[in-house]
Design an enzyme around this catalytic site. Structure first.
Site, PDB file in Angstrom:
ATOM      1  N   LEU A  27       0.827  -1.208   0.000  1.00 57.42           N
ATOM      2  CA  LEU A  27       0.000   0.000   0.000  1.00 57.42           C
ATOM      3  C   LEU A  27       0.860   1.256   0.000  1.00 57.42           C
ATOM      4  O   LEU A  27       0.554   2.232  -0.688  1.00 57.42           O
ATOM      5  CB  LEU A  27      -0.912  -0.011   1.240  1.00 57.42           C
ATOM      6  CG  LEU A  27      -1.726   1.257   1.494  1.00 57.42           C
ATOM      7  CD1 LEU A  27      -2.698   1.522   0.348  1.00 57.42           C
ATOM      8  CD2 LEU A  27      -2.470   1.138   2.823  1.00 57.42           C
ATOM      9  N   ASP A  58      13.239   1.253  12.479  1.00 56.87           N
ATOM     10  CA  ASP A  58      12.278   0.353  13.104  1.00 56.87           C
ATOM     11  C   ASP A  58      11.345   1.227  13.940  1.00 56.87           C
ATOM     12  O   ASP A  58      11.781   1.878  14.892  1.00 56.87           O
ATOM     13  CB  ASP A  58      13.043  -0.643  13.982  1.00 56.87           C
ATOM     14  CG  ASP A  58      12.113  -1.556  14.761  1.00 56.87           C
ATOM     15  OD1 ASP A  58      10.874  -1.461  14.592  1.00 56.87           O
ATOM     16  OD2 ASP A  58      12.633  -2.371  15.550  1.00 56.87           O
ATOM     17  N   ALA A  82       2.992  -2.217   9.089  1.00 54.13           N
ATOM     18  CA  ALA A  82       2.490  -3.251   9.997  1.00 54.13           C
ATOM     19  C   ALA A  82       3.207  -4.545   9.677  1.00 54.13           C
ATOM     20  O   ALA A  82       3.709  -4.724   8.562  1.00 54.13           O
ATOM     21  CB  ALA A  82       0.984  -3.458   9.804  1.00 54.13           C
ATOM     22  N   THR A  84       2.320  -7.912   8.600  1.00 54.04           N
ATOM     23  CA  THR A  84       1.103  -8.468   7.996  1.00 54.04           C
ATOM     24  C   THR A  84       1.191  -9.994   7.832  1.00 54.04           C
ATOM     25  O   THR A  84       0.368 -10.583   7.134  1.00 54.04           O
ATOM     26  CB  THR A  84       0.835  -7.810   6.627  1.00 54.04           C
ATOM     27  OG1 THR A  84       2.020  -7.937   5.821  1.00 54.04           O
ATOM     28  CG2 THR A  84       0.499  -6.340   6.764  1.00 54.04           C
ATOM     29  N   THR A 123      -7.608  -3.356   9.726  1.00 55.68           N
ATOM     30  CA  THR A 123      -7.990  -4.573   8.991  1.00 55.68           C
ATOM     31  C   THR A 123      -9.384  -5.087   9.327  1.00 55.68           C
ATOM     32  O   THR A 123      -9.871  -4.880  10.450  1.00 55.68           O
ATOM     33  CB  THR A 123      -6.948  -5.674   9.311  1.00 55.68           C
ATOM     34  OG1 THR A 123      -7.373  -6.917   8.748  1.00 55.68           O
ATOM     35  CG2 THR A 123      -6.791  -5.891  10.803  1.00 55.68           C
ATOM     36  N   ASP A 124      -9.966  -5.805   8.380  1.00 56.51           N
ATOM     37  CA  ASP A 124     -11.228  -6.527   8.615  1.00 56.51           C
ATOM     38  C   ASP A 124     -11.045  -7.621   9.661  1.00 56.51           C
ATOM     39  O   ASP A 124     -12.033  -8.118  10.212  1.00 56.51           O
ATOM     40  CB  ASP A 124     -11.718  -7.151   7.296  1.00 56.51           C
ATOM     41  CG  ASP A 124     -10.683  -8.092   6.667  1.00 56.51           C
ATOM     42  OD1 ASP A 124      -9.479  -7.803   6.779  1.00 56.51           O
ATOM     43  OD2 ASP A 124     -11.079  -9.103   6.072  1.00 56.51           O
ATOM     44  N   TYR A 147      -3.012 -11.780  14.992  1.00 58.90           N
ATOM     45  CA  TYR A 147      -2.832 -10.608  14.120  1.00 58.90           C
ATOM     46  C   TYR A 147      -3.995  -9.627  14.323  1.00 58.90           C
ATOM     47  O   TYR A 147      -3.777  -8.427  14.529  1.00 58.90           O
ATOM     48  CB  TYR A 147      -2.766 -11.055  12.659  1.00 58.90           C
ATOM     49  CG  TYR A 147      -2.855  -9.928  11.646  1.00 58.90           C
ATOM     50  CD1 TYR A 147      -1.785  -9.069  11.427  1.00 58.90           C
ATOM     51  CD2 TYR A 147      -4.026  -9.735  10.902  1.00 58.90           C
ATOM     52  CE1 TYR A 147      -1.873  -8.038  10.495  1.00 58.90           C
ATOM     53  CE2 TYR A 147      -4.119  -8.712   9.966  1.00 58.90           C
ATOM     54  CZ  TYR A 147      -3.046  -7.864   9.768  1.00 58.90           C
ATOM     55  OH  TYR A 147      -3.137  -6.839   8.853  1.00 58.90           O
ATOM     56  N   LYS A 151      -3.841  -5.770  15.753  1.00 57.65           N
ATOM     57  CA  LYS A 151      -4.318  -4.601  14.994  1.00 57.65           C
ATOM     58  C   LYS A 151      -5.419  -3.874  15.766  1.00 57.65           C
ATOM     59  O   LYS A 151      -5.518  -2.635  15.708  1.00 57.65           O
ATOM     60  CB  LYS A 151      -4.814  -5.032  13.618  1.00 57.65           C
ATOM     61  CG  LYS A 151      -3.726  -5.542  12.677  1.00 57.65           C
ATOM     62  CD  LYS A 151      -2.740  -4.479  12.214  1.00 57.65           C
ATOM     63  CE  LYS A 151      -3.360  -3.493  11.262  1.00 57.65           C
ATOM     64  NZ  LYS A 151      -2.356  -2.520  10.743  1.00 57.65           N
ATOM     65  N   TRP A 172      -8.296  -7.675   2.278  1.00 60.37           N
ATOM     66  CA  TRP A 172      -7.936  -8.480   1.097  1.00 60.37           C
ATOM     67  C   TRP A 172      -7.241  -7.622   0.027  1.00 60.37           C
ATOM     68  O   TRP A 172      -7.636  -7.586  -1.136  1.00 60.37           O
ATOM     69  CB  TRP A 172      -9.192  -9.125   0.494  1.00 60.37           C
ATOM     70  CG  TRP A 172      -9.867 -10.158   1.334  1.00 60.37           C
ATOM     71  CD1 TRP A 172      -9.799 -10.320   2.699  1.00 60.37           C
ATOM     72  CD2 TRP A 172     -10.763 -11.183   0.864  1.00 60.37           C
ATOM     73  NE1 TRP A 172     -10.589 -11.370   3.087  1.00 60.37           N
ATOM     74  CE2 TRP A 172     -11.193 -11.919   1.987  1.00 60.37           C
ATOM     75  CE3 TRP A 172     -11.259 -11.544  -0.384  1.00 60.37           C
ATOM     76  CZ2 TRP A 172     -12.082 -12.999   1.891  1.00 60.37           C
ATOM     77  CZ3 TRP A 172     -12.133 -12.607  -0.492  1.00 60.37           C
ATOM     78  CH2 TRP A 172     -12.536 -13.335   0.638  1.00 60.37           C
TER      79      TRP A 172
HETATM   80  N1  LIG Z   1      -2.389  -6.994   2.886  1.00 60.02           N
HETATM   81  C1  LIG Z   1      -3.674  -7.121   3.195  1.00 60.02           C
HETATM   82  O1  LIG Z   1      -4.407  -7.956   2.646  1.00 60.02           O
HETATM   83  C2  LIG Z   1      -4.274  -6.207   4.239  1.00 60.02           C
HETATM   84  C3  LIG Z   1      -5.622  -6.389   4.599  1.00 60.02           C
HETATM   85  C4  LIG Z   1      -6.185  -5.551   5.551  1.00 60.02           C
HETATM   86  C5  LIG Z   1      -5.420  -4.559   6.135  1.00 60.02           C
HETATM   87  N2  LIG Z   1      -4.123  -4.414   5.797  1.00 60.02           N
HETATM   88  C6  LIG Z   1      -3.346  -3.343   6.441  1.00 60.02           C
HETATM   89  O2  LIG Z   1      -2.940  -2.449   5.440  1.00 60.02           O
HETATM   90  C7  LIG Z   1      -1.687  -1.858   5.805  1.00 60.02           C
HETATM   91  C8  LIG Z   1      -0.711  -2.011   4.638  1.00 60.02           C
HETATM   92  O3  LIG Z   1      -0.565  -3.393   4.345  1.00 60.02           O
HETATM   93  P1  LIG Z   1       0.378  -3.894   3.147  1.00 60.02           P
HETATM   94  O4  LIG Z   1      -0.344  -4.971   2.447  1.00 60.02           O
HETATM   95  O5  LIG Z   1       0.926  -2.734   2.402  1.00 60.02           O
HETATM   96  O6  LIG Z   1       1.537  -4.577   4.008  1.00 60.02           O
HETATM   97  P2  LIG Z   1       3.074  -4.830   3.608  1.00 60.02           P
HETATM   98  O7  LIG Z   1       3.226  -4.920   2.144  1.00 60.02           O
HETATM   99  O8  LIG Z   1       3.505  -5.973   4.471  1.00 60.02           O
HETATM  100  O9  LIG Z   1       3.791  -3.493   4.077  1.00 60.02           O
HETATM  101  C9  LIG Z   1       3.952  -3.150   5.422  1.00 60.02           C
HETATM  102  C10 LIG Z   1       5.284  -2.464   5.556  1.00 60.02           C
HETATM  103  O10 LIG Z   1       5.484  -2.138   6.944  1.00 60.02           O
HETATM  104  C11 LIG Z   1       6.866  -2.348   7.224  1.00 60.02           C
HETATM  105  N3  LIG Z   1       7.061  -2.594   8.651  1.00 60.02           N
HETATM  106  C12 LIG Z   1       6.616  -3.629   9.390  1.00 60.02           C
HETATM  107  N4  LIG Z   1       7.041  -3.521  10.645  1.00 60.02           N
HETATM  108  C13 LIG Z   1       7.787  -2.390  10.720  1.00 60.02           C
HETATM  109  C14 LIG Z   1       8.513  -1.756  11.748  1.00 60.02           C
HETATM  110  N5  LIG Z   1       8.562  -2.265  12.985  1.00 60.02           N
HETATM  111  N6  LIG Z   1       9.163  -0.608  11.461  1.00 60.02           N
HETATM  112  C15 LIG Z   1       9.129  -0.090  10.211  1.00 60.02           C
HETATM  113  N7  LIG Z   1       8.457  -0.627   9.190  1.00 60.02           N
HETATM  114  C16 LIG Z   1       7.797  -1.788   9.440  1.00 60.02           C
HETATM  115  C17 LIG Z   1       7.213  -3.573   6.409  1.00 60.02           C
HETATM  116  O11 LIG Z   1       8.595  -3.650   6.220  1.00 60.02           O
HETATM  117  P3  LIG Z   1       9.292  -5.101   6.040  1.00 60.02           P
HETATM  118  O12 LIG Z   1       8.422  -5.884   5.105  1.00 60.02           O
HETATM  119  O13 LIG Z   1      10.604  -4.767   5.471  1.00 60.02           O
HETATM  120  O14 LIG Z   1       9.312  -5.679   7.399  1.00 60.02           O
HETATM  121  C18 LIG Z   1       6.454  -3.332   5.119  1.00 60.02           C
HETATM  122  O15 LIG Z   1       7.225  -2.644   4.169  1.00 60.02           O
HETATM  123  C19 LIG Z   1      -1.270  -2.535   7.097  1.00 60.02           C
HETATM  124  O16 LIG Z   1      -1.674  -1.751   8.180  1.00 60.02           O
HETATM  125  C20 LIG Z   1      -2.079  -3.821   7.104  1.00 60.02           C
HETATM  126  O17 LIG Z   1      -2.310  -4.287   8.426  1.00 60.02           O
HETATM  127  C21 LIG Z   1      -3.524  -5.211   4.854  1.00 60.02           C
END
Ligand SMILES: NC(=O)c1ccc[n+]([C@@H]2O[C@H](COP(=O)([O-])OP(=O)(O)OC[C@H]3O[C@@H](n4cnc5c(N)ncnc54)[C@H](OP(=O)(O)O)[C@@H]3O)[C@@H](O)[C@H]2O)c1
Length: 321
Positions: A27, A58, A82, A84, A123-124, A147, A151, A172
């Protein structure tokens, strides 16, 4: 990169400094792009140094995060970082505690101390999914995974932090270069010729660029409280997989329905998923921020994904179904 958000005029972000956490994630990359298009000055925070990342840290490191956000002097913080890894957190809840709960508490504190508006993505999976869907923004939460629990505690940290805060739940998510469900489906179809997908798990598939557009509008409007920002409509995993396959030119019959119970008997997973966590966007829509139907969004994205994967649609193959 579009969503059919209503015509309500949104305040401008031109020249405003916006911190984006998780800027290297699925995202976050779209968020940075969308904010730059809106004329904002973006400070892209990532977990590690990379092209496009301005600050690598971090977020669970309190002094470093407080100092970095203070230095950026943002008027808005969009917190998309986050952990994830749903099954990884089920095995080791400390990962969720650190990267979701602790990091969000620190980001919320830093935003408050900087006088910035904070919009955090959730998240859902804060919902149990055992009845009650589609969930409205004020529906009772009760996560069934570590998880989801992490959240939800992150949401509490954000919303307890003062008035200038919002939580936007989504679901999703797909899009971008990393791992996501439509990419997995097409990769397995390409490599194995068939895939079994559960037909009794329902939710709100959401195209990450549509969400980024909506989040930027919500941040510009400084919406407060809880929001549900998802593509409209409800899908089972099976429907989503079949539609992805069809649009990519595979024979949809290559996607076979299976029950969650039968799937888990073959491929056990540590974390439970809600059976139906479909979200409904009421509060965002009232501000003129609504995302298009999930099928429309997928139809836009699937040809690009098909080309990346080398699926039949990319070479003019089967498009029936
Ligand atoms: N993906 C889904 O289906 C989904 C669904 C519902 C809600 N969400 C929410 O949407 C948001 C974005 O999700 P996304 O799919 O973009 O997730 P993503 O691709 O996993 O990206 C999350 C990013 O956060 C970074 N991160 C994690 N822990 C960290 C820390 N302690 N310090 C600094 N950076 C950190 C990760 O870095 P590293 O990977 O390098 O650790 C990653 O680049 C999140 O809040 C997630 O909970 C996602």
């Amino acid at each position: 990169m579009s969503s059919d958000a209503g015509a309500a005029p949104q305040p401008s972000l031109a020249g405003r400094c916006v911190v984006v956490t998780g800027a290297g994630g699925q995202l976050g990359r779209y968020l940075v792009h969308e904010l730059q298009r809106a004329g904002a000055i973006v400070a892209a925070f990532g977990a590690r140094p990379a092209v496009g990342i301005d600050v690598a840290l971090d977020l669970a490191d309190e002094p470093a995060t407080i100092q970095a956000i203070d230095r950026a002097k943002p008027s808005i913080v969009i917190h998309a970082a986050a952990c994830t890894d749903v099954d990884g957190i089920e095995r080791d809840p400390e990962r969720g505690e650190r990267s979701n709960v602790q990091a969000t508490r620190i980001v919320a504190k830093a935003a408050r101390e900087s006088g910035a508006y904070l919009l955090a993505v959730s998240t859902d999976m804060v919902f149990p999914g055992d009845g009650g869907a589609p969930y409205l923004e004020d529906a009772p939460t009760s996560p069934i995974s570590a998880y989801g629990e992490s959240k939800l505690r992150a949401e509490v940290a954000v919303l307890a932090g003062g008035a200038e805060n919002a939580v936007a739940r989504t679901a999703w998510l797909y899009g971008g270069a990393g791992k996501h469900f439509p990419r997995t489906v097409l990769t397995v179809l390409r490599d194995k010729g068939g895939i079994d997908v559960v037909d009794d798990e329902f939710g709100s598939p959401t195209f990450a660029p549509d969400l980024a557009t909506a989040l930027v509008k919500l941040a510009a409007a400084r919406g407060r409280g809880r929001f549900h920002l998802v593509n409209t409509g409800r899908a089972s995993r099976f429907e989503l997989a079949r539609e992805t396959a069809r649009l990519a030119g595979f024979d949809p019959a290559q996607v076979r329905p299976v029950s969650t119970a039968a799937f888990l008997a073959r491929y056990p997973l540590p974390a439970r998923r809600p059976a139906d966590s479909t979200l409904r966007n009421v509060r965002g829509a009232a501000l003129g921020i609504a995302l298009r139907d999930w099928r429309q969004a997928l139809a836009e994205y699937a040809p690009r994904l098909a080309a990346e994967i080398g699926a039949p649609a990319a070479s003019g193959g089967h498009t029936g179904g």
